[in-house]
Write an enzyme that holds these catalytic residues in place. Structure first.
Site, PDB file in Angstrom:
ATOM      1  CG  HIS A  82      80.771  64.861 -26.583  1.00 36.35           C
ATOM      2  ND1 HIS A  82      80.392  63.609 -26.993  1.00 36.35           N
ATOM      3  CD2 HIS A  82      80.205  65.727 -27.447  1.00 36.35           C
ATOM      4  CE1 HIS A  82      79.619  63.708 -28.060  1.00 36.35           C
ATOM      5  NE2 HIS A  82      79.482  64.994 -28.360  1.00 36.35           N
ATOM      6  CG  ASP A 161      71.633  61.370 -29.347  1.00 36.83           C
ATOM      7  OD1 ASP A 161      71.147  62.512 -29.446  1.00 36.83           O
ATOM      8  OD2 ASP A 161      72.756  61.078 -29.788  1.00 36.83           O
ATOM      9  NE  ARG A 168      69.109  67.973 -32.836  1.00 41.09           N
ATOM     10  CZ  ARG A 168      70.287  67.871 -32.221  1.00 41.09           C
ATOM     11  NH1 ARG A 168      70.646  66.739 -31.649  1.00 41.09           N
ATOM     12  NH2 ARG A 168      71.100  68.893 -32.162  1.00 41.09           N
ATOM     13  CB  SER A 183      72.123  65.412 -28.600  1.00 49.14           C
ATOM     14  OG  SER A 183      73.016  64.624 -29.332  1.00 49.14           O
ATOM     15  CE  LYS A 187      75.655  61.788 -28.142  1.00 46.84           C
ATOM     16  NZ  LYS A 187      75.484  62.258 -29.496  1.00 46.84           N
TER      17      LYS A 187
HETATM   18  N1  URA Z   1      77.218  66.434 -31.001  1.00 44.60           N
HETATM   19  C1  URA Z   1      76.251  65.636 -30.477  1.00 44.60           C
HETATM   20  O1  URA Z   1      76.539  64.570 -29.927  1.00 44.60           O
HETATM   21  N2  URA Z   1      74.975  66.025 -30.575  1.00 44.60           N
HETATM   22  C2  URA Z   1      74.607  67.177 -31.168  1.00 44.60           C
HETATM   23  O2  URA Z   1      73.442  67.474 -31.209  1.00 44.60           O
HETATM   24  C3  URA Z   1      75.623  68.007 -31.732  1.00 44.60           C
HETATM   25  C4  URA Z   1      76.936  67.620 -31.625  1.00 44.60           C
END
Ligand code: URA
Length: 426
Positions: A82, A161, A168, A183, A187
């Site tokens: 990620h 999320d 957000r 966040s 995931k």
């Molecule tokens: N990527 C994400 O998945 N969440 C965030 O809050 C910022 C970047």
């Protein structure tokens, strides 16, 4: 329990317990807690911060708001990566097939662009007919069959999320370490792979502007992962300039393909090799002495490229990308001489949005073909009249827009000695 009491408690800098955080996430998901209350809660968290326990409870509650994947039927070691987001960041397009060509199972769910940063799903959408939405069963079947899958974030995973992320984005509460960490990690943990690697971007085009904050965020995400018994590593890499040269969806897909064929920009190749190395190291499948060479070889012998073609075909995509003959090319040229010392990467990301390649509002249709090619990067020498940036647009650029683009490149008569591509691995 009462949401107003919870907001006041956080506003007054008190620590929240697990029940209170769970109550907020549950109530927000079933709409008993309203957007205005959730915004106030998020701002209180943003301003007063969450400690490690609170961040862990928030991550756990977000995970529990959705489904956790059962990967028992996947044959092999499962991996995921990620990126915290940046400009020109097409790493996933290279890394996913590269890893699959090296005998691990890559499960990758990605997002769309956020603010000034691009998103892998928008890039994939520039490939005609490419399917980014697959049912869970299809997703898992494809991973077993070809070793990888690249799809948009499942609606069932980390349900809360999605709602929080959208809120957000419009309430000035994105760039807080705990909110970003919960966040991302919710995931990743709900996807349930054996190994997770985080590509944490730092610099003027990233959400984390300085190394100290990027290290703190990485350590926090690793700690959260470990509390869920996951192997997590983090590569902290530069976003003080765009990664590679291309910015814009189809331009970035083409650059990723060049990289998969061994002809990519050096910084992009290096970042992909480092991320692949960190992931494969943890599988204990390879002798780590030669591992970087093994990875590099697959970028130069077409193995990773062939895997990418297989991935695109399995998801119905049609390559090569069509050429848009209506695009206007404009060269932004230097009016002085010296070294490129600094690039305002955040503003370059915003310029892509202005060109129509990113969104100003959620439902906006974007243009996949517009974009920019950064011809000269930090510490390259530029002469008067040299092209620094090529811009591809659908209408002629105004004088102000062109001048603004030129002003994003600082030119000095000395090199910038602080710059690195990869800062740290944790
Ligand atoms: N990527 C994400 O998945 N969440 C965030 O809050 C910022 C970047």
């Amino acid at each position: 329990m009462n949401i107003v009491d919870i907001i006041i408690k956080k506003r007054n800098k008190k620590e929240l317990n697990e029940e209170e955080i769970k109550y907020f996430i549950k109530g927000y998901c079933n709409e008993e807690i309203k957007d205005y209350q959730a915004s106030s809660f998020l701002m209180a968290c943003f301003i007063n911060g969450l400690n490690d326990d609170e961040t862990y409870y928030l991550t756990k509650a977000i995970i529990e708001s959705g489904e956790t994947l059962n990967l028992e039927d996947i044959d092999g070691i499962t991996v995921d990566k990620h990126s915290t987001g940046g400009v020109g960041d097409k790493t996933s397009l290279v890394l996913v097939p590269l890893l699959a060509s090296l005998d691990v199972k890559v499960l990758k769910m990605s997002g769309r662009g956020l603010g000034h940063t691009g998103g892998t799903i928008d890039k994939l959408d520039s490939i005609p007919e490419f399917k980014t939405e697959l049912k869970k069963e299809q997703f898992l079947k494809q991973v077993n069959e070809i070793g990888c899958c690249l799809v948009s974030q499942s609606k069932e995973i980390a349900l809360a999320d999605k709602k929080l992320y959208a809120l957000r984005d419009v309430t000035g509460t994105i760039d807080n370490i705990s909110l970003i960490a919960s966040s991302i990690m919710s995931k990743k943990i709900a996807l349930n792979t054996d190994i997770i690697c985080l590509d944490v971007k730092v610099g003027n085009g990233a959400f984390f502007k300085d190394l100290k904050t990027a290290i703190k965020a990485s350590e926090l995400m690793i700690k959260i992962g470990n509390r869920f018994n996951k192997k997590v590593s983090a590569v902290i890499s530069s976003m003080d300039q765009p990664l590679g040269n291309a910015i814009g969806n189809s331009l970035e897909v083409n650059e990723a393909i060049d990289t998969l064929r061994g002809n990519g920009p050096k910084d992009l190749e290096e970042t992909c090799i480092e991320l692949a190395y960190q992931i494969l190291k943890q599988t204990n499948k390879y002798d780590i002495k030669n591992l970087k060479e093994i990875i590099k070889t697959n970028l130069h012998n077409n193995k990773a490229y062939n895997k990418f073609i297989e991935l695109v075909e399995h998801q119905n995509g049609k390559l090569p990308l069509p050429i848009n003959k209506n695009l206007i090319k404009t060269n932004i040229t230097s009016n002085t001489e010296g070294y490129i010392y600094q690039i305002n990467t955040y503003e370059l990301g915003k310029a892509l949005v202005e060109l129509g390649g990113g969104r100003k509002y959620k439902e906006q249709e974007i243009n996949y073909d517009v974009g920019m090619i950064v011809k000269l990067k930090i510490n390259d020498y530029v002469k008067k009249g040299d092209t620094i940036l090529e811009v591809y647009s659908t209408s002629p650029l105004s004088k102000d827009f062109k001048n603004n683009l030129l002003s994003l490149f600082t030119i000095k008569n000395t090199k910038n000695h602080k710059l690195k591509n990869i800062y740290k691995v944790l």
